[in-house]
Scaffold this active site. Structure first.
Site, short mmCIF file in Angstrom:
data_model
loop_
_atom_site.label_atom_id
_atom_site.label_comp_id
_atom_site.label_asym_id
_atom_site.label_seq_id
_atom_site.Cartn_x
_atom_site.Cartn_y
_atom_site.Cartn_z
N CYS A 520 1.02 -1.09 0.09
CA CYS A 520 0.06 0.06 0.06
C CYS A 520 1.02 1.20 0.11
O CYS A 520 1.59 1.64 -0.99
CB CYS A 520 -1.06 -0.17 1.12
SG CYS A 520 -2.30 1.31 0.81
N HIS A 604 -4.14 -4.61 -0.01
CA HIS A 604 -3.70 -5.30 1.24
C HIS A 604 -4.28 -6.75 1.30
O HIS A 604 -5.30 -7.16 1.43
CB HIS A 604 -4.63 -4.65 2.51
CG HIS A 604 -4.23 -3.27 2.88
ND1 HIS A 604 -3.48 -2.89 3.70
CD2 HIS A 604 -4.72 -2.06 2.22
CE1 HIS A 604 -3.25 -1.49 3.98
NE2 HIS A 604 -4.03 -1.02 2.97
N GLU A 606 -3.70 -8.86 3.65
CA GLU A 606 -4.07 -9.29 4.63
C GLU A 606 -5.29 -8.84 5.32
O GLU A 606 -6.00 -9.26 6.14
CB GLU A 606 -3.23 -8.73 5.99
CG GLU A 606 -3.15 -7.04 6.13
CD GLU A 606 -2.68 -6.19 5.08
OE1 GLU A 606 -2.52 -5.02 5.29
OE2 GLU A 606 -2.04 -6.73 4.03
#
Length: 639
Positions: A520, A604, A606
């Site tokens: 990011c 992202h 995650e």
């Protein structure tokens, strides 16, 4: 034999009852009465939690300004951290409490919001354009306070309001009065902030608000609400933010359960539960989870800065928590802490405050968020005689849609595009990739604790992970991989210390040939270092899941960004060799890049929004760490 203290009898007789609390927890047929002296503490770590038998020890009133313990910004209103030291605890039958509580109207005058609807709408517009639009975060909560004067004895009014809440509100996690002598809080909070029992840590992200009259909800309107992208994405974003917190306080992060429909007298909300095993001191759990994104925003640290920029006054107890600390039969610490929302504060001289807030996301409108603040205040205002009552139901809901098959199907469908890593029970070692066990990774945090979730995913793949804040200088030697992580801000502002530091670190890593992954903000800075232009998007990609090309495969991933690199080619020549780009075919936005020993992703992996996040990480680790067992797509099915 000492006679138990009866605060309600003292109030009825016109005497000072001293500090006490009455608490009904969700679904209970009794009310807990806590009495004892009130003390103040400087820090959450100073809250008393002595040994010596099972039961509650301390009830803490944690104001918002306590966020300063974490070094975060706030408008400091000087409100103390008070705690009631529980010297006596009794369980009283609910019907007996209702009979003892005053049954009288609450009379108020001069009721008005401290900020007009027009002013609040203007603030909403500024936050949407100046903060979300400029990459400062995905969502922010801005509050306003209804103020009035209560006629008569304020404590009697609070107890009368409690009686009405017990009779007419439903779905509240805690319904309560807490009286310290210097102030009285009365409310019905729908939301557990955090609890710890038998080592199980639980959190309860709630978001999305369906307003109704309290008599009968429109089923078709409810189903439209459940499918509304703005409401769906708002819940996803706070789910991601609370998963960040669980990544810190639970050893393996949180497992997501739900979603559910929480039905209240004037509102319905959508919610998830998060659960994970932890061993931290409960006071540390409280500190690390200050405060819920549902009442602040994300990423948390910058959300506090945004709140301080746009709110004129301190929040007092709004967004803080009540925290009941104790011990179980085995002497283990326990914690139960609802968020202080849907709560009124009364001073001894009759000043009444009812703070409320709305969550601002990229889809928000000023008109809709103004209406939401009015709706959220309705339950407390009705109990205080400042708005229309919901019909009395003895705790039985008038709205019965949680078991409706279409409602349940709409809720279940929300999980279909989400990452199974966070939804499924995880077996330790099940996703470890060959050759990664024992290898070390360093994550550099750019002020976004998404890095905590990323650490759990990298750990599940076999890496031993260390996290470090961007401003904590130190060597990167001894690590097989360095991850330069996400964070808020404008990546073009290289005079800003964080941007300069993180870009400088990337330059050092690439020059040394050390395996590097940028996520990011880190990806944006890496792209800039490689000579790619960075642009602010016309519409922010905050909390946005998309299917995008990533090195030959279509991946479902979640974006939290307002800036992007762009390129007109799939390969570029740089000072660090040829770099391969995965781009958006429409505008050239660079979703991912990779070169010799480095890679970057704009999204992202995650995030709970990234259904294919583990597959992407496995592929990237195969590229960066060049182990032959890490094939291009083999680990995807296992992740």
């Amino acid at each position: 034999m000492t006679r138990p203290h009866d605060p309600l009898a003292a109030v009825a007789a016109g005497r000072d009852p001293g500090p006490f609390a009455l608490v009904r927890r969700e679904g209970a047929d009794h009310v807990d009465l806590f009495t004892g002296p009130v003390r103040t503490a400087d820090r959450l770590a100073d809250l008393p939690l002595p040994d010596g038998g099972a039961g509650p020890r301390t009830l803490a009133l944690v104001p918002y300004r306590q966020i300063a313990e974490r070094g975060f910004a706030c408008v400091d209103d000087g409100l103390p951290l008070e705690c009631l030291i529980v010297s006596e605890h009794r369980r009283l039958p609910l019907d007996e409490v209702l009979a003892a509580l005053p049954d009288a109207p609450v009379v108020t005058r001069d009721a008005a919001f401290d900020i007009s609807d027009a002013e609040y709408a203007e603030t909403v517009g500024r936050v949407l354009s100046d903060e979300i639009g400029r990459g400062e975060g995905a969502n922010f909560v801005i509050h306003r306070t209804l103020r009035a004067s209560v006629e008569g004895v304020p404590l009697v009014s609070a107890l009368a309001a409690l009686r009405r809440l017990l009779l007419r509100e439903r779905g509240a996690y805690w319904t309560f009065v807490v009286h310290t002598g210097s102030r009285t809080l009365v409310g019905a909070s729908p939301e557990r902030h955090v609890s710890v029992d038998d080592g199980l840590v639980m959190m309860n992200p709630i978001s999305g608000t369906f307003r109704h009259t309290g008599a009968a909800a429109d089923r078709a309107a409810l189903l439209r609400f459940l499918h509304d992208p703005k409401e769906v994405e708002e819940l996803y974003m706070v789910l991601d933010e609370e998963l960040k917190m669980m990544a810190t306080v639970a050893e393996h992060g949180g497992q997501v359960v739900g979603p559910y429909l929480k039905e209240m007298a004037h509102l319905a909300h959508t919610e998830y539960l998060l659960a994970g095993r932890g061993s931290l001191d409960v006071r540390e759990v409280l500190r690390e989870t200050m405060f819920a994104p549902t009442v602040t925003g994300s990423p948390m640290e910058n959300a506090c800065r945004v709140i301080a920029r746009h709110e004129r006054t301190g929040r007092r107890y709004y967004a803080g928590v009540l925290a009941l600390l104790g011990r179980d039969e085995q002497g283990r610490q326990t914690l139960d802490a609802p968020i202080l929302i849907r709560t009124a504060e009364l001073s001894p001289d009759g000043d009444l405050r009812v703070p409320v807030g709305a969550t601002l996301v990229r889809h928000s409108t000023a008109e809709g968020e103004v209406a939401e603040t009015h709706a959220k205040a309705a339950g407390v205002l009705a109990a205080l005689g400042l708005g229309p009552d919901a019909p009395a139901g003895g705790g039985e809901p008038a709205l019965r849609y949680a078991d409706d098959p279409e409602v349940r199907a709409a809720l279940a469908a929300r999980n279909t595009p989400l990452a199974r890593f966070w939804l499924d029970q995880r077996v330790p070692g099940a996703t470890v990739l060959p050759g990664l066990a024992g290898r070390r990774a360093l994550i550099v945090d750019g002020e976004d604790t998404f890095t905590g979730m990323l650490a759990h995913q990298l750990g599940a793949l076999g890496l031993a992970v260390t996290r470090r804040d961007w401003h904590d200088a130190g060597p990167v030697d001894g690590h097989d991989l360095v991850v330069v992580g996400p964070g808020p801000g404008d990546p073009n502002d290289l005079a800003e210390p964080k941007m300069a530091s993180m870009r400088g670190l990337l330059a050092e890593l690439l020059a040394a040939g050390r395996p590097t992954l940028a996520v990011c903000l880190g990806h944006q800075l890496l792209a800039g270092l490689l000579g790619l232009p960075l642009h602010r998007r016309d519409a922010a990609y905050q909390g946005l899941p998309r299917d995008v090309p990533v090195f030959g495969a279509t991946r479902r991933v979640g974006f939290y960004s307002s800036f992007t690199a762009r390129s007109g080619a799939d390969r570029i020549a740089t000072a660090y060799g040829t770099v391969e780009l995965s781009r958006d075919p429409a505008d050239g936005a660079v979703h991912a890049l990779r070169g010799a020993g480095f890679a970057g992703v704009q999204f992202h992996p995650e995030s709970v929004l990234s259904r294919d996040g583990m597959a992407v990480l496995a592929d990237l680790l195969g590229h960066l760490l060049a182990h032959p067992a890490l094939t291009a797509h083999g680990p995807a099915d296992r992740g």
